[in-house]
Design a protein around this motif. Structure first.
Motif, mmCIF file in Angstrom:
data_model
loop_
_atom_site.group_PDB
_atom_site.id
_atom_site.type_symbol
_atom_site.label_atom_id
_atom_site.label_comp_id
_atom_site.label_asym_id
_atom_site.label_seq_id
_atom_site.Cartn_x
_atom_site.Cartn_y
_atom_site.Cartn_z
ATOM 1 N N PHE A 154 0.833 -1.205 0.000
ATOM 2 C CA PHE A 154 0.000 0.000 0.000
ATOM 3 C C PHE A 154 0.864 1.251 0.000
ATOM 4 C CE2 PHE A 154 -2.784 -3.340 1.454
ATOM 5 C CZ PHE A 154 -3.967 -3.071 0.772
ATOM 6 N N GLY A 155 1.744 1.324 -1.000
ATOM 7 C CA GLY A 155 2.585 2.501 -1.168
ATOM 8 C C GLY A 155 3.609 2.679 -0.080
ATOM 9 N N GLY A 156 3.936 1.602 0.615
ATOM 10 C CA GLY A 156 4.933 1.674 1.674
ATOM 11 C C GLY A 156 4.366 1.938 3.052
ATOM 12 N N ALA A 157 3.040 2.005 3.175
ATOM 13 C CA ALA A 157 2.421 2.293 4.478
ATOM 14 C C ALA A 157 2.555 1.122 5.449
ATOM 15 C CB ALA A 157 0.951 2.647 4.295
ATOM 16 N N PHE A 158 2.742 -0.072 4.908
ATOM 17 C CA PHE A 158 2.896 -1.273 5.726
ATOM 18 C C PHE A 158 4.163 -2.010 5.302
ATOM 19 C CE2 PHE A 158 -1.628 -0.422 5.207
ATOM 20 C CZ PHE A 158 -2.059 -0.371 6.523
ATOM 21 N N LEU A 159 4.837 -2.598 6.265
ATOM 22 C CA LEU A 159 6.084 -3.304 5.984
ATOM 23 C C LEU A 159 6.096 -4.638 6.711
ATOM 24 C CD1 LEU A 159 9.074 -3.305 4.883
ATOM 25 C CD2 LEU A 159 9.707 -2.364 7.124
ATOM 26 N N ASP A 160 6.423 -5.700 5.989
ATOM 27 C CA ASP A 160 6.638 -7.015 6.591
ATOM 28 C C ASP A 160 8.092 -7.405 6.408
ATOM 29 O OD1 ASP A 160 3.923 -7.519 7.324
ATOM 30 O OD2 ASP A 160 3.478 -8.014 5.231
ATOM 31 N N ILE A 161 8.727 -7.836 7.492
ATOM 32 C CA ILE A 161 10.089 -8.383 7.424
ATOM 33 C C ILE A 161 9.971 -9.887 7.629
ATOM 34 C CG2 ILE A 161 12.415 -8.320 8.366
ATOM 35 C CD1 ILE A 161 11.879 -5.515 9.357
ATOM 36 N N LEU A 162 10.525 -10.635 6.677
ATOM 37 C CA LEU A 162 10.381 -12.089 6.644
ATOM 38 C C LEU A 162 11.739 -12.752 6.494
ATOM 39 C CD1 LEU A 162 7.703 -12.228 3.760
ATOM 40 C CD2 LEU A 162 7.240 -11.875 6.190
ATOM 41 N N PRO A 163 11.825 -14.057 6.784
ATOM 42 C CA PRO A 163 13.035 -14.796 6.415
ATOM 43 C C PRO A 163 13.246 -14.720 4.905
ATOM 44 C CG PRO A 163 11.645 -16.110 7.870
ATOM 45 C CD PRO A 163 10.837 -14.905 7.465
ATOM 46 N N THR A 164 14.472 -14.729 4.482
ATOM 47 C CA THR A 164 14.761 -14.565 3.060
ATOM 48 C C THR A 164 14.213 -15.695 2.206
ATOM 49 O OG1 THR A 164 16.519 -13.949 1.514
ATOM 50 C CG2 THR A 164 17.005 -15.734 3.060
ATOM 51 N N LEU A 165 14.000 -16.867 2.805
ATOM 52 C CA LEU A 165 13.526 -18.022 2.041
ATOM 53 C C LEU A 165 12.009 -18.130 1.981
ATOM 54 C CD1 LEU A 165 16.059 -20.746 3.318
ATOM 55 C CD2 LEU A 165 16.092 -19.533 1.130
ATOM 56 N N ALA A 166 11.292 -17.188 2.578
ATOM 57 C CA ALA A 166 9.831 -17.302 2.670
ATOM 58 C C ALA A 166 9.145 -16.107 2.034
ATOM 59 C CB ALA A 166 9.409 -17.428 4.131
ATOM 60 N N ASN A 167 8.237 -16.374 1.132
ATOM 61 C CA ASN A 167 7.281 -15.397 0.633
ATOM 62 C C ASN A 167 6.149 -16.176 -0.030
ATOM 63 O OD1 ASN A 167 8.219 -16.063 -2.003
ATOM 64 N ND2 ASN A 167 9.768 -14.440 -1.887
ATOM 65 N N LYS A 168 5.222 -15.479 -0.653
ATOM 66 C CA LYS A 168 4.084 -16.182 -1.242
ATOM 67 C C LYS A 168 4.512 -17.085 -2.393
ATOM 68 C CE LYS A 168 0.149 -13.323 0.090
ATOM 69 N NZ LYS A 168 -1.083 -12.662 -0.384
ATOM 70 N N ALA A 169 5.472 -16.642 -3.205
ATOM 71 C CA ALA A 169 5.930 -17.471 -4.321
ATOM 72 C C ALA A 169 6.633 -18.726 -3.826
ATOM 73 C CB ALA A 169 6.870 -16.679 -5.225
ATOM 74 N N ALA A 170 7.527 -18.565 -2.863
ATOM 75 C CA ALA A 170 8.296 -19.706 -2.369
ATOM 76 C C ALA A 170 7.385 -20.751 -1.742
ATOM 77 C CB ALA A 170 9.341 -19.233 -1.363
ATOM 78 N N SER A 171 6.411 -20.303 -0.965
ATOM 79 C CA SER A 171 5.510 -21.253 -0.300
ATOM 80 C C SER A 171 4.579 -21.930 -1.303
ATOM 81 C CB SER A 171 4.701 -20.539 0.784
ATOM 82 O OG SER A 171 4.044 -19.397 0.267
ATOM 83 N N ALA A 172 4.074 -21.181 -2.278
ATOM 84 C CA ALA A 172 3.204 -21.783 -3.293
ATOM 85 C C ALA A 172 3.974 -22.778 -4.155
ATOM 86 C CB ALA A 172 2.577 -20.699 -4.166
ATOM 87 N N THR A 173 5.226 -22.453 -4.477
ATOM 88 C CA THR A 173 6.057 -23.373 -5.263
ATOM 89 C C THR A 173 6.360 -24.636 -4.464
ATOM 90 O OG1 THR A 173 7.037 -21.518 -6.470
ATOM 91 C CG2 THR A 173 8.239 -23.593 -6.512
ATOM 92 N N PHE A 174 6.578 -24.481 -3.165
ATOM 93 C CA PHE A 174 6.795 -25.628 -2.282
ATOM 94 C C PHE A 174 5.585 -26.566 -2.326
ATOM 95 C CE2 PHE A 174 6.274 -27.535 1.969
ATOM 96 C CZ PHE A 174 7.501 -28.161 2.142
#
Length: 252
Positions: A154-174
């Motif tokens: 949302f234009g930078g209004a929200f920020l999530d910090i995650l492990p480098t190996l995890a995001n929506k693409a990585a989990s869906a591919t898994f």
């Protein structure tokens, strides 16, 4: 038709218009019953916030639930988290250090406890100067031996910090690999920056709903689609439109 892996974001993608959601639910329910289609929701919400949503909206129970921007994989039928995924993404991650260092940046304010999970630190941000703050924060975390990724929304209004190996693409591919789905039998749907990893890194048919956030639309315009469709309709109506475009759905 054949068995599909159907992966969709929830807020402002699947959810947003109850009438078209009911129509999509009917189609998905039939596809699951007749062909064995696997329904996977992928959301930035924690399990507690997901449970709030299903109390408010008429959603099918998914076969697989990807939570907290791809950092948790949950199986609702037996109320089980995927421990293999958890072990995989835990490398190079220490949430306590992330939060401690994040507290040193006044422009970052932790969101409520319901938004915080073991592998996700979520913040409200002061967008002014964020392009300078984030590289500094990432460099400091790297100096502490942590490898992280940062997803602003949302234009930078929200920020999530995650492990480098995890995001929506990585989990869906898994999930895709675990279940043996080829790209042509997988569909992904989204509307915002935390869905961008799927659109960037997955080769399957991809649907961006018509009400997508400006930053995602800008990216779409700058990177001509190969197997990606930008719907004219919003929310679940956009998903149905995209499914029809790719030949999966035929309106009666």
């Amino acid at each position: 038709m054949a068995k599909l892996l159907f992966v969709t974001d929830l807020d402002n993608t699947l959810v947003g218009d109850d009438l078209t959601l009911a129509k999509l639910n009917q189609w998905l329910s039939e596809q699951r019953r007749i062909y064995g289609t696997v329904i996977c929701y992928t959301t930035g919400r924690s399990l507690a916030l997901y449970q709030q949503l299903i109390a408010e909206k008429d959603l099918l129970e998914p076969d697989i639930l990807i939570l907290a921007v791809g950092t948790e994989i949950y199986y609702p039928a037996n109320k089980r988290y995927d421990s293999e995924w958890t072990a995989k993404i835990s490398q190079g991650w220490d949430r306590e250090i992330v939060v401690k260092i994040g507290s040193e940046f006044p422009c970052l304010v932790l969101q409520s406890s319901l938004e915080q999970t073991e592998f996700k630190a979520s913040y409200y941000t002061n967008t002014k100067g964020l392009e300078v703050t984030l590289p500094r924060l990432k460099a400091i975390l790297q100096n502490h031996g942590l490898t992280v990724q940062m997803i602003d929304n949302f234009g930078g209004a929200f920020l999530d910090i995650l492990p480098t190996l995890a995001n929506k693409a990585a989990s869906a591919t898994f999930i895709q690999k675990c279940l043996g789905f080829r790209d042509e039998k997988t569909v992904i749907c989204g509307d915002s920056s935390n869905d961008l990893s799927m659109f960037e890194n997955m080769l399957c048919p991809a649907i961006i709903v018509g009400n997508a956030q400006p930053e995602l639309l800008t990216w779409h315009e700058n990177y001509p689609p190969t197997n990606r469709y930008l719907a004219k309709n919003d929310f679940a109506g956009g998903i149905l439109e995209g499914l029809e475009y790719f030949g999966f759905f035929h309106d009666k």
